[in-house]
Design a protein around this motif. Structure first.
Motif: not given
Length: 225
Positions: A76-84, A86-98
């Motif tokens: 549920g948290l992962a869905d919220l982070l993307v829906d709002k 806060v994060l992207t699917l790439e973030d959740l997959r571990g892609v580095d953010r600049d």
């Protein structure tokens, strides 16, 4: 239509087996981390507790049925982070953010956790909504356990108690209405009551007919009996 999460009072799911008194707080290490990251993410200020609850309720029926308790929380948290956003699917997959995240300054620091948790998140609010019921009064819950504001939306009236007759035990004051708050329609505070129901009112063949179940229910869930 009632979502799969509304399982309270349902037959056929087996007995509830209490854990041993000496059982660890968390059965696995990652359970504690799942709880911690969920609470920490809430302090980012992008949603409220009712939105968070609704996110877990919205998991697909297949996933909800097979996930463990903390798997539901983290999903549920992962869905919220993307829906709002806060994060992207790439973030959740571990892609580095600049660079730093825009919400980095809101991070809940370790040294602030104890005070933050002690403060809690009180839901009592002032309200101009008139109190309709008094202690001892007979009431009946609405015939359907459904959100009246949003079709298929969040509600705290369990299906097993819909259409049941009970009595008011006490008034808790006025509190945020989850049915509205979960959908960003405002807090809409209204009176909240402790309502007692006979088990024979809730179920056809209760094991202990003289027992009572007490539910905290908002005024808009109730009508005079």
């Amino acid at each position: 239509m009632t979502r799969i999460h509304d399982m309270g009072g349902r037959f056929g799911d087996g007995s509830v087996v209490p854990e041993a008194e000496d059982a660890p707080v968390f059965a696995e290490d990652w359970h504690g981390r799942a709880l911690a990251v969920t609470l920490a993410a809430g302090f980012l200020g992008q949603w409220n507790i009712d939105i968070s609850r609704h996110a877990r309720e919205k998991l697909s029926p297949k996933d909800y049925a097979r996930f463990s308790y903390y798997e539901k929380w983290i999903s549920g948290l992962a869905d919220l982070l993307v829906d709002k956003g806060v994060l992207t699917l790439e973030d959740l997959r571990g892609v580095d953010r600049d660079g730093d995240h825009p919400l980095a300054e809101r991070t809940l620091k370790a040294e602030a956790v104890a005070d933050a948790l002690a403060k809690g998140g009180p839901a009592d609010r002032p309200s101009s909504v008139e109190v309709r019921f008094e202690t001892g009064q007979a009431v009946r819950t609405l015939g359907q356990s459904a959100n009246r504001l949003v079709e298929g939306g969040h509600t705290r009236l369990p299906a097993y108690a819909s259409g049941a007759k009970g009595r008011i035990l006490r008034l808790h004051g006025t509190h945020v209405l989850p049915d509205s708050n979960a959908h960003e329609l405002g807090e809409a505070p209204e009176p909240l009551y402790a309502v007692a129901f006979s088990t024979s009112e809730l179920w056809a063949n209760p094991e202990h007919p003289s027992d009572e179940v007490v539910l905290d229910l908002w005024q808009s869930y109730l009508e005079p009996a």
